[in-house]
Design an enzyme around this catalytic site. Structure first.
Site, PDB file in Angstrom:
ATOM      1  N   SER A   1      39.533 -35.263  63.883  1.00 11.97           N
ATOM      2  CA  SER A   1      39.452 -36.555  64.573  1.00 11.97           C
ATOM      3  C   SER A   1      38.859 -37.595  63.632  1.00 11.97           C
ATOM      4  CB  SER A   1      38.567 -36.432  65.809  1.00 11.97           C
ATOM      5  OG  SER A   1      38.302 -37.695  66.383  1.00 11.97           O
TER       6      SER A   1
ATOM      7  N   TYR B   1      30.276 -33.538  68.675  1.00  6.04           N
ATOM      8  CA  TYR B   1      31.730 -33.610  68.505  1.00  6.04           C
ATOM      9  C   TYR B   1      32.061 -34.120  67.104  1.00  6.04           C
ATOM     10  CZ  TYR B   1      36.637 -34.671  69.367  1.00  6.04           C
ATOM     11  OH  TYR B   1      38.014 -34.713  69.291  1.00  6.04           O
TER      12      TYR B   1
END
Length: 253
Positions: free
Chosen positions: A137, A147
């Site tokens: 990401s 994350y």
């Protein structure tokens, strides 16, 4: 025919990878927790494209699930040519507010499972050739809780592995999309528009997968779909981390 194994294949980017690869006449091994969802997708792809599709239900937050998939990747009699490490999920709260067991499960799926499946795939790919795509990401370039940390690890490890195993005929690519129209945000109880970002920044899953497959075929270590997110990543290299972290708090990428 080449064979691709895709984790998190029941929805979102995983399902889109399956559809685009089936269109290219690749045989598939689909991995996710839901056997029902996988079987429905497998039936669709077999009927439309005539490819062989194997369904492999597994929970990658559990050791037994990871080993089941790893064993399939180590099978030299029916080898995998492309591994897509796509399984993952987000957590809705800040680190200190999340249940720590949820955070540990999050780390296992994003980092440990991806590492172990890469290790298994390399046992049969080295010397024979193959490709690995790790779905990371843009968040991996920005400081934002666990994350971002997980995705940063995946990006850095993919860069190293692409260099280390290139001479063995194996390319490793970290695919780094930004906000993408999938069920990822819905599973956290968020609808599109609740992330606090412009609609301009949202990507189409078909474009993300198409560009990721193209960059993997070119042997690129990092694939960042769209000019707009290439610009975002370039900006993170010069802006203070305190500023990028403050911006990142507005949403989840």
């Amino acid at each position: 025919m080449p064979t691709a194994l895709i984790t998190g294949a029941s929805a979102g980017l995983g399902a889109e990878f399956a559809r685009q690869l089936a269109r290219r006449r690749a045989d598939l091994v689909l991995v996710a927790r839901s056997e029902e969802s996988l079987s429905a997708l497998a039936g669709e792809l077999r009927g439309e494209w005539g490819v062989a599709v194997e369904v492999l239900p597994a929970d990658l937050s559990e050791e037994a699930g990871v080993e089941l998939v790893a064993a399939r990747l180590r099978d030299r009699d029916d080898p995998i040519d492309l591994l897509v490490n796509n399984a993952g999920f987000g957590l809705p709260l800040q680190f200190a507010d999340n249940d720590i067991e949820d955070e540990v499960r999050h780390l296992r799926v994003h980092v440990e499972a991806s590492m172990r499946l890469m290790h298994a795939a390399l046992q049969t790919m080295r010397g024979r050739g193959g490709r690995i795509i790790n779905v990371a990401s843009v968040a991996g370039f920005i400081s934002r809780s666990t994350y971002s940390a997980c995705k940063a690890w995946l990006i850095d490890f993919s860069r190293w592995a692409n260099i280390a195993y290139g001479p063995d005929g194996v390319s490793v690519t970290a695919l780094c999309p930004g906000f993408t129209h999938t069920s990822f945000h819905e599973r956290m109880g968020l609808a599109v528009g609740e992330e606090g970002v412009s609609t301009f920044l949202w990507l189409d899953a078909r474009d993300v997968v198409r560009e990721g497959l193209r960059d993997a075929a070119r042997g690129k270590a990092v694939s960042i779909p769209s000019v707009r997110y290439k610009a975002v990543v370039a900006a993170t290299k010069v802006l203070p981390r305190s500023l990028t972290a403050a911006v990142a708090r507005r949403g989840r990428v």
